[in-house]
Write a protein that holds these residues in place. Sequence first.
Motif, PDB file in Angstrom:
ATOM      1  N   LEU A   1       1.275  -0.782  -0.029  1.00 20.37           N
ATOM      2  CA  LEU A   1       0.219   0.291   0.125  1.00 20.37           C
ATOM      3  C   LEU A   1       1.139   1.333   0.264  1.00 20.37           C
ATOM      4  N   ALA A   2       1.198   1.795  -1.303  1.00 26.05           N
ATOM      5  CA  ALA A   2       1.440   3.280  -0.733  1.00 26.05           C
ATOM      6  C   ALA A   2       1.241   4.326  -2.096  1.00 26.05           C
ATOM      7  N   ALA A   3       1.641   5.558  -2.459  1.00 25.65           N
ATOM      8  CA  ALA A   3       1.619   5.918  -2.804  1.00 25.65           C
ATOM      9  C   ALA A   3       2.681   6.791  -3.475  1.00 25.65           C
ATOM     10  N   VAL A   4       2.576   7.294  -4.100  1.00 19.00           N
ATOM     11  CA  VAL A   4       4.066   8.212  -5.056  1.00 19.00           C
ATOM     12  C   VAL A   4       3.294   9.500  -5.306  1.00 19.00           C
ATOM     13  N   ILE A   5       3.927  10.443  -4.602  1.00 20.32           N
ATOM     14  CA  ILE A   5       3.441  11.333  -4.511  1.00 20.32           C
ATOM     15  C   ILE A   5       4.336  12.102  -4.937  1.00 20.32           C
ATOM     16  N   LYS A   6       3.872  13.514  -5.646  1.00 23.82           N
ATOM     17  CA  LYS A   6       5.129  14.312  -6.586  1.00 23.82           C
ATOM     18  C   LYS A   6       4.658  16.200  -6.365  1.00 23.82           C
ATOM     19  N   PRO A   7       4.880  16.492  -5.511  1.00 22.56           N
ATOM     20  CA  PRO A   7       4.130  17.746  -5.018  1.00 22.56           C
ATOM     21  C   PRO A   7       3.624  18.526  -5.413  1.00 22.56           C
ATOM     22  N   LEU A   8       5.200  19.195  -6.152  1.00 23.88           N
ATOM     23  CA  LEU A   8       5.254  20.168  -7.254  1.00 23.88           C
ATOM     24  C   LEU A   8       5.078  19.442  -8.706  1.00 23.88           C
TER      25      LEU A   8
ATOM     26  N   ASP B   1       7.296   4.030   6.146  1.00 19.60           N
ATOM     27  CA  ASP B   1       7.949   4.499   5.079  1.00 19.60           C
ATOM     28  C   ASP B   1       8.128   5.236   3.620  1.00 19.60           C
ATOM     29  N   PHE B   2       9.669   5.978   3.336  1.00 19.31           N
ATOM     30  CA  PHE B   2      10.073   6.440   2.646  1.00 19.31           C
ATOM     31  C   PHE B   2      10.264   6.392   1.678  1.00 19.31           C
ATOM     32  N   PHE B   3      10.457   6.401   0.218  1.00 18.99           N
ATOM     33  CA  PHE B   3      11.541   6.580  -0.878  1.00 18.99           C
ATOM     34  C   PHE B   3      12.021   8.119  -1.926  1.00 18.99           C
ATOM     35  N   GLY B   4      13.021   8.318  -2.102  1.00 20.75           N
ATOM     36  CA  GLY B   4      13.628   9.467  -2.429  1.00 20.75           C
ATOM     37  C   GLY B   4      14.986  10.189  -2.577  1.00 20.75           C
ATOM     38  N   ALA B   5      14.672  11.388  -2.518  1.00 19.13           N
ATOM     39  CA  ALA B   5      15.489  12.368  -2.914  1.00 19.13           C
ATOM     40  C   ALA B   5      15.540  13.264  -1.419  1.00 19.13           C
ATOM     41  N   PHE B   6      15.990  12.480  -0.618  1.00 17.92           N
ATOM     42  CA  PHE B   6      15.198  13.860   1.044  1.00 17.92           C
ATOM     43  C   PHE B   6      16.281  12.662   1.878  1.00 17.92           C
TER      44      PHE B   6
ATOM     45  N   ASP C   1      12.146  19.895  -7.088  1.00 19.34           N
ATOM     46  CA  ASP C   1      11.523  20.389  -7.958  1.00 19.34           C
ATOM     47  C   ASP C   1      10.415  19.478  -8.930  1.00 19.34           C
ATOM     48  N   GLY C   2      10.086  20.310 -10.193  1.00 17.12           N
ATOM     49  CA  GLY C   2       8.596  19.658 -10.514  1.00 17.12           C
ATOM     50  C   GLY C   2       8.557  17.867 -10.774  1.00 17.12           C
ATOM     51  N   ASP C   3      10.042  17.943 -10.716  1.00 15.56           N
ATOM     52  CA  ASP C   3      10.306  16.536 -11.852  1.00 15.56           C
ATOM     53  C   ASP C   3      10.481  15.265 -10.405  1.00 15.56           C
ATOM     54  N   LYS C   4      10.738  15.012  -9.650  1.00 17.90           N
ATOM     55  CA  LYS C   4      10.887  14.974  -8.003  1.00 17.90           C
ATOM     56  C   LYS C   4       9.445  13.733  -7.128  1.00 17.90           C
ATOM     57  N   THR C   5       9.610  12.438  -7.258  1.00 20.52           N
ATOM     58  CA  THR C   5       7.874  12.037  -6.374  1.00 20.52           C
ATOM     59  C   THR C   5       9.088  11.864  -5.384  1.00 20.52           C
ATOM     60  N   VAL C   6       7.793  11.654  -4.107  1.00 19.81           N
ATOM     61  CA  VAL C   6       8.654  10.920  -2.738  1.00 19.81           C
ATOM     62  C   VAL C   6       7.475   9.744  -2.659  1.00 19.81           C
ATOM     63  N   THR C   7       8.084   8.445  -2.659  1.00 19.62           N
ATOM     64  CA  THR C   7       7.241   7.458  -2.742  1.00 19.62           C
ATOM     65  C   THR C   7       6.990   7.054  -1.180  1.00 19.62           C
ATOM     66  N   VAL C   8       5.500   6.801  -0.362  1.00 13.19           N
ATOM     67  CA  VAL C   8       5.591   6.851   0.848  1.00 13.19           C
ATOM     68  C   VAL C   8       4.593   5.876   1.141  1.00 13.19           C
ATOM     69  N   GLU C   9       4.990   4.158   1.818  1.00 17.17           N
ATOM     70  CA  GLU C   9       4.696   3.412   1.885  1.00 17.17           C
ATOM     71  C   GLU C   9       3.720   3.226   4.050  1.00 17.17           C
ATOM     72  N   PHE C  10       2.401   2.474   3.271  1.00 12.49           N
ATOM     73  CA  PHE C  10       1.498   2.699   4.491  1.00 12.49           C
ATOM     74  C   PHE C  10       1.443   1.432   4.947  1.00 12.49           C
ATOM     75  N   LYS C  11       0.681   1.763   6.476  1.00 16.26           N
ATOM     76  CA  LYS C  11       0.959   0.050   7.315  1.00 16.26           C
ATOM     77  C   LYS C  11      -0.597   0.358   7.696  1.00 16.26           C
ATOM     78  N   HIS C  12      -1.141  -0.735   8.176  1.00 12.42           N
ATOM     79  CA  HIS C  12      -2.377  -0.606   9.101  1.00 12.42           C
ATOM     80  C   HIS C  12      -1.386  -0.130  10.887  1.00 12.42           C
ATOM     81  N   ASP C  13      -2.395   0.901  11.436  1.00 11.67           N
ATOM     82  CA  ASP C  13      -2.362  -0.146  12.917  1.00 11.67           C
ATOM     83  C   ASP C  13      -3.718  -0.056  13.564  1.00 11.67           C
TER      84      ASP C  13
ATOM     85  N   SER D   1      14.226   8.838  -7.806  1.00 11.61           N
ATOM     86  CA  SER D   1      12.869   9.483  -7.505  1.00 11.61           C
ATOM     87  C   SER D   1      12.118   9.994  -8.525  1.00 11.61           C
ATOM     88  N   MET D   2      12.617   8.328  -9.371  1.00  8.14           N
ATOM     89  CA  MET D   2      11.280   8.923 -10.601  1.00  8.14           C
ATOM     90  C   MET D   2       9.469   8.660  -9.939  1.00  8.14           C
TER      91      MET D   2
END
Length: 1117
Positions: free
Chosen positions: A418-425, A788-793, A807-819, A960-961
């Motif tokens: 369960l993950a989201a690939v986020i590109k905020p800008l 959990d987090f993946f990316g250039a940060f 920048d507008g090309d970079k993504t941050v990938t976030v993984e989620f788990k149940h609590d 960061s793709m």
Amino acid sequence: MNVNQSAPPVPPFGQPQPIYPGYHQSGYGGQPGSTAPPTPYGAYNGPVPGYQQTPPQGMSRAPPSSGAPASTTQAPCAQPTYGQFGQGDVQNGPSSTVQMQRLPGSQPFGSPLAPVVSQPAVLQPYGPPPTSAQVTTQLAGMQISGAVAPAPPTSGLGYGPPTSLASASGSFPNSGLYGSYPQGQAPPIGQAQGYLGVQTPQRSAPSQASSFTPPASGGPRMPSVTGPLLPGQGFGGPPVSQPNHVSSPSPQALPPGTQMTGPPGPPPPMHSPQQPGYQLQQNGSFGPARGPQPNYGSPYPGAATFGSQPGPPQPLPPKRLDPDAIPSPQLNELPPQQKTRHRIDPDAIPSPIQVIEDDRNNRGTEPFVTGVRGQVPPLVTTNFLVKDQGNASPRYIRCTSYNIPCTSDMAKQAQVPLAAVIKPLARLPPEEASPYVVDHGESGPLRCNRCKAYMCPFMQFIEGGRRFQCCFCSCINDVPPQYFQHLDHTGKRVDAYDRPELSLGSYEFLATVDYCKNNKFPSPPAFIFMIDVSYNAIRTGLVRLLCEELKSLLDFLPREGGAEESAIRVGFVTYNKVLHFYNVKSSLAQPQMMVVSDVADMFVPLLDGFLVNVNESRAVITSLLDQIPEMFADTRETETVFAPVIQAGMEALKAAECAGKLFLFHTSLPMAEAPGKLKNRDDRKLINTDKEKTLFQPQTGAYQTLAKECVAQGCCVDLFLFPNQYVDVATLSVVPQLTGGSVYKYACFQVENDQERFLSDLRRDVQKVVGFDAVMRVRTSTGIRAVDFFGAFYMSNTTDVELAGLDGDKTVTVEFKHDDRLNEESGALLQCALLYTSCAGQRRLRIHNLALNCCTQLADLYRNCETDTLINYMAKFAYRGVLSNPVKAVRDTLITQCAQILACYRKNCASPSSAGQLILPECMKLLPVYLNCVLKSDVLQPGAEVTTDDRAYVRQLVTSMDVAETNVFFYPRLLPLTKSPIESTTEPPAVRASEERLSNGDVYLLENGLNLFLWVGASVQQGVVQSLFSVSSFSQITSGLSVLPVLDNPLSKKVRDLIDSLRAQRSRYMKLIVVKQEDKLEMLFKHFLVEDKSLSGGASYVDFLCHMHKEIRQLLS
Ligand SMILES: [Zn+2]
């Protein structure tokens, strides 16, 4: 997207709110910046022992150099096959008006058997999601058999089986096709309903999709179905080589018995309709006879290609792209019987091309409206517009699944990450509006008192509007008086549609001073250009080229929407083993140089005059840029430092009290005595050993420490590398990686060959909009949390993603788990908040919200997954895994997880059917082919020509793709150029990335976001050769050409336009390489035909599918 084009707070949105005293929330729960680590290098601003100031009237020559004359013995030049980087263009691919029409109905190749697949996804675009209604489209009940297939028509190229487009119009073409299909009547595969959302709730037939391969053992067989030969199963035949691969050896190299019957002159025909007389192969397949592939150590069952048993280490790799270094196929080494096997019809297994095309046809015509919770967006390869109606656009956030299991047990069972690939800008197409900027005045944005979530459309207003209940933590908050508004009869605020934060998925808040470092509004950021002027940089012409370019490029620094000039200040440093700072104050007649030779204790020798406004200091800057190449023209200094350069730039920003970006142009391994000094530790013998991971790890911790300091200062580092040999990318890229920067690599840079690529990348990099000194936090509703987090940060705690620059090309990938347990009714919410400083120095918060569904039935999970995002996550997970695990263990993990995902579907969601059938969920039918591409990528299974630096480079690029970039990177686009009418203006429909799909009478473009090839078939018409290359025959075409001649004819223009258009879609410039069929360079090209077996031992798609089937069966039994 342009954060600077702050859409004016157009009424009715965004009226400033009156002050609400007592509601100050400091951003991210603390003093920003207060966690800055102590500087490890001691004080830098003290007395300055080590610099001399040059005479003010001019520049002096460089200080005496120490190095010996530069060696001219260069390592073989690895051509920059990397160094370009796929951009997820927001347009995501070509126009949706795909021309290719498919015949409805049957399988033209008469393949009696074809595995496939398809649990149709149920998905209504704009309505509430169905809960239990299961659209059950039986897509393709094709089965595989070892039986002899009827001959295919010789026409009909490799586009996969024709498929009805009728589904696009909402009909249900598969009615009556449940169950297995009689031979020759296979249904179309890859139906479009998967995404169209055909609603047929009354249709309650089993959700079985399609069947695959009942192997020898196993459950009841479908009528007239026999299994393909699977590893370890007794079919008695000889081991066979890959079925899905046409080799194109030179005729004389063919082993005896091969049936290659091409004319003696030109190379043998490939899969071409013009070539008559395909002979029936022993294996029951059709197509031109195939020679066995070289270097395939083991026949299929020898699973050397699968994770657990990697091939032997590849000693002494020739560098990539060196034609002389690429071994020719040693065809005679393989016994002829290896070419026979019972094969699976490649047309009958799920085709990426078909899925992409179906999605374009079905979902590319209507805007994607985000008003409904849990909608799966169109694929990244589909060109579509987005209308924000309360959830963030998929350009900002894509999820692996839009329906999350309610319990962790379910999630564990399914193994679907369960993950989201986020590109905020993310940049938006011009048709879509940038996020509104909301200004709540001095009170700042409204937030939940407990969890600090920002006001969003999912907050529930109660008690007549006087309070609101937080949708994330359920806390009841008072509504500040100035924010009060009455509710309508549905409980909705009457001003909901006047306020972006109450009606849109994405918007921005102006931040108050509480959100700023040291409670002070930030200064505008600065750019510092730091140029290696050692011998190698001078010799290649790099320094001269760069200085010339900067003169004009500085006029294009990013600026806020209406601003006349950029607020960004600039500074200049040159270096080899010492650093030279330049005073370019506008009042000076000439720039002044200051040399700092004490690199162990770096400091900035000047403050006033170092960072300047470009327009004010233009004359001095121009003079400096003219002088730099001359000053160092005779340098013999070969040694360089690296860490002190970054240290100096960071100190300069610190002294100027601003955030910013360093642009480093660097050529060599920094071996000079200084902090961060490196040694050459490249060792390919480590490949496939437990120590392979060390190749990806930095060789010293100094760079992590330095990166931490940079992050604390908001100092982002972009690194341009120009190596002639190993430079330890794994170590040099640590700081860019941790500061949200970018790395570019131009191996064996030569101005004449690489100028266009470098300048194109540089221009884009300097001009792109960046958010500085950023912190990102992802909040979730009760029940799940970001783990959990993946990316250039950089992260100094478990929740805050710190980005010196984003920048507008970079993504941050976030993984989620149940609590906790999730609730079907309330669903799950994500809120991504990014606090950043804009290019003009404005502090802002960008908010993205996304609501997902939750399910108690696994089938709902499997109907709402997105495979492209899944692959993006899995690749990042694996690429991080190689830092700490043996590569083969990482590959095994991927395979096991994939098998578990598919086995869980088979066990819990698919209708009862033969245990021997491979049944894939419709949404995931491409998971095996894409996963196989990840497994055989250069990071996880390097070919002999891939350098350690290449692998480290790609590893950090992928981190960061975005989803569009990983999609094309792992499964390249292969476009036939001369099949469609020349007057056609749309991009030609792609074909599958397999040699079988190449016709030797055609010309193809292949691109993966980093590389671009033009492949010319040996039998291509002379007119085409003339039109494209201005030579009279195939043999006269220069192999390896990187520029097509500009010729005045329609074909030449069309191809050059297409190349331009492909480049425009990507964030990095793709250098063209012309490859001729049968040429040595072709081996390079074939590396990207990812459905085929690879020379490094990677499995073909068909083989991998069989392997995956076996794994699944083992899990089920
Ligand atoms: Zn809350």
